[in-house]
Scaffold this active site. Structure first.
Site, PDB file in Angstrom:
ATOM      1  N   ASP A  57      -7.342   3.113   6.166  1.00 25.26           N
ATOM      2  CA  ASP A  57      -7.321   3.354   4.726  1.00 25.26           C
ATOM      3  C   ASP A  57      -7.868   2.123   4.014  1.00 25.26           C
ATOM      4  O   ASP A  57      -8.299   1.166   4.666  1.00 25.26           O
ATOM      5  CB  ASP A  57      -5.896   3.668   4.243  1.00 25.26           C
ATOM      6  CG  ASP A  57      -4.974   2.448   4.315  1.00 25.26           C
ATOM      7  OD1 ASP A  57      -5.393   1.397   4.832  1.00 25.26           O
ATOM      8  OD2 ASP A  57      -3.827   2.551   3.839  1.00 25.26           O
TER       9      ASP A  57
ATOM     10  N   ASP B 109      -6.679  -0.587   0.996  1.00 27.23           N
ATOM     11  CA  ASP B 109      -5.521  -1.010   0.202  1.00 27.23           C
ATOM     12  C   ASP B 109      -5.952  -1.940  -0.919  1.00 27.23           C
ATOM     13  O   ASP B 109      -6.669  -2.915  -0.674  1.00 27.23           O
ATOM     14  CB  ASP B 109      -4.519  -1.758   1.099  1.00 27.23           C
ATOM     15  CG  ASP B 109      -4.135  -0.953   2.336  1.00 27.23           C
ATOM     16  OD1 ASP B 109      -3.338  -0.020   2.204  1.00 27.23           O
ATOM     17  OD2 ASP B 109      -4.645  -1.263   3.436  1.00 27.23           O
TER      18      ASP B 109
ATOM     19  N   ASP C  35      -4.769   3.299  -0.990  1.00 31.67           N
ATOM     20  CA  ASP C  35      -3.478   2.896  -1.552  1.00 31.67           C
ATOM     21  C   ASP C  35      -3.714   1.936  -2.710  1.00 31.67           C
ATOM     22  O   ASP C  35      -4.418   0.939  -2.557  1.00 31.67           O
ATOM     23  CB  ASP C  35      -2.618   2.173  -0.497  1.00 31.67           C
ATOM     24  CG  ASP C  35      -2.065   3.122   0.554  1.00 31.67           C
ATOM     25  OD1 ASP C  35      -1.962   4.333   0.265  1.00 31.67           O
ATOM     26  OD2 ASP C  35      -1.730   2.649   1.654  1.00 31.67           O
TER      27      ASP C  35
END
Ligand code: 8DG
Ligand code: MN
Ligand code: MN
Length: 376
Positions: free
Chosen positions: A204, A206, A300
């Site tokens: 992902d 962040d 995120d």
């Protein structure tokens, strides 16, 4: 890579937060085997075994050279009988029968598949396994079992299970920055997580967001996500407002033993068009087929007030094991409580301010470890 002379294995410190752990190291075949056993232990809910294997693997990542003889394990911290046996097996046969057995087991393979789905943890994966479910198709046939997050996780499974590359993270950063600056000029967007540690790929992206004027950052995420949504770039989002009110004072905040913090945040899946110039979203309509000309990416977003930024940055840069070791070191060696909000001394009833990550290491009496050396 560290040079052979840089670290004497006999003097390797016991806590990962006291060691330099580069991304690339000399003992990959051993660390992969030990990480597999750690992961498998986690699937069975054996936190103790998970941490033992992970600590052993982490020690090997910090070594200045390859293990070529089992005698080199003597004197290493965190190396128990079981981990030593695995390394010995690998040295002698090039393969560990225990690790191979785990990797080939239906249990491990299914748990790995299910926990890879966004929104599925060990508990849910285990429940599904015990119900006899084994494949993504099995899950798709039982959609009532899925919440909104898991449903999105399965819908975008192919994109999300392929790596996010650094240039894609940079492209996402430009998109996020654009939206953040439109909503709050002067705010900063910092890439954290694995990419800040120098990783070239990740699961992902962040980001940590703040603003130089304390308080200005509050309520930023819903506005930013609204803007991204209007651009057709949001495939899934779950925003949590900050809940400082539940964390009345810093003492309360830092005494939460888990890594969960109280920041305003968003767990999302964003759409990254292949070529931004060739992307013309119809007004208010998001892309429905992510396989078209782009990719779904897990992103995120975390928002921290400037006064807590250094703690948030340290807490969200990872690795997860490095973070766990920092908290364990603080508690056991310094009688202080550390989390992503602050550092608290319960006996003195004082919290220590920090303007930078360096300040936090100094408070803890630790040598500063740069992000690229936190790949514990
Ligand atoms: P990857 O994505 O490349 O696979 O690796 P990563 O970037 O190291 O992992 P991550 O799962 O994205 O986590 C990044 C850091 O964020 C890690 O140190 C753990 C931390 N983190 C969460 N959730 C939370 C949370 O709720 N609170 C706090 N304080 N930290 C968290 O992932
Ligand atoms: Mn990450
Ligand atoms: Mn993350």
């Amino acid at each position: 890579l560290p040079t052979r002379s840089q670290v004497d294995p006999g003097s390797l410190p016991a806590y990962a937060c006291q060691r330099h752990t580069p991304l690339n190291h000399h003992n990959l075949c051993f660390t992969e085997a030990l990480e597999t056993l750690a992961e498998a232990a986690g699937f069975e809910g054996s936190q103790g075994r998970l941490i033992s294997f992970r600590r052993a693997a982490s020690v090997l990542r910090a070594l200045p050279g390859p293990i070529t003889n089992v005698s080199q394990l003597r004197g290493l911290p965190c190396f128990g009988d079981h981990s030593s046996r695995i390394v010995q097996e690998l040295l002698e046969h090039g393969i560990s029968s225990e690790v191979e057995r785990v990797k080939q087991s239906e249990r491990y393979q299914t748990m790995k598949l299910f926990t890879q789905i966004f929104g599925v943890g060990v508990k849910t994966a285990d429940k599904w396994y015990r119900e006899g479910l084994r494949t993504l198709e099995d899950l798709q046939g039982q959609t009532r079992k899925l919440n909104r997050q898991q449903e999105a996780g399965i819908r975008h499974f192919e994109d999300l299970s392929s790596s996010v590359w650094r240039h894609e993270a940079d492209a996402i950063q430009r998109v996020v920055e654009e939206a953040v600056w439109q909503v709050l000029p002067g705010a900063s967007v910092t890439l954290t997580g694995g990419f800040r540690r120098g990783k070239l790929q990740g699961h992902d992206v962040d980001f940590l967001i703040t603003h130089p004027v304390e308080g200005q950052e509050a309520g930023l995420i819903p506005k930013v996500m609204g803007l991204l949504e209007s651009q057709g770039l949001v495939l899934y989002q779950h925003t949590q407002s900050n809940h400082y009110q539940d964390f009345k004072d810093l003492e309360h905040k830092v005494s939460q033993s888990t890594a969960i913090d109280a920041y305003e945040r968003c767990f999302s899946i964003l759409w990254l068009p292949k070529s931004p110039t060739s992307f013309h979203p119809e007004a208010g309509e998001g892309p429905k087929e992510p396989s078209r000309d782009g990719k779904a990416v897990r992103v995120d977003l975390v928002v921290a007030p400037i006064s807590q930024f250094a703690f948030a940055l340290l807490g969200w840069t990872g690795s997860q094991h490095f973070e766990r070791e920092l908290r364990r070191f603080s508690r056991a060696e310094k009688q202080m409580l550390l989390n992503s909000h602050g550092l608290y001394h319960p006996e003195k009833k004082e919290s220590l301010p920090a303007a930078s990550e360096e300040d936090i290491f100094t408070h803890l009496g630790l040598e500063y470890i740069a992000p690229e050396q936190r790949n514990a």
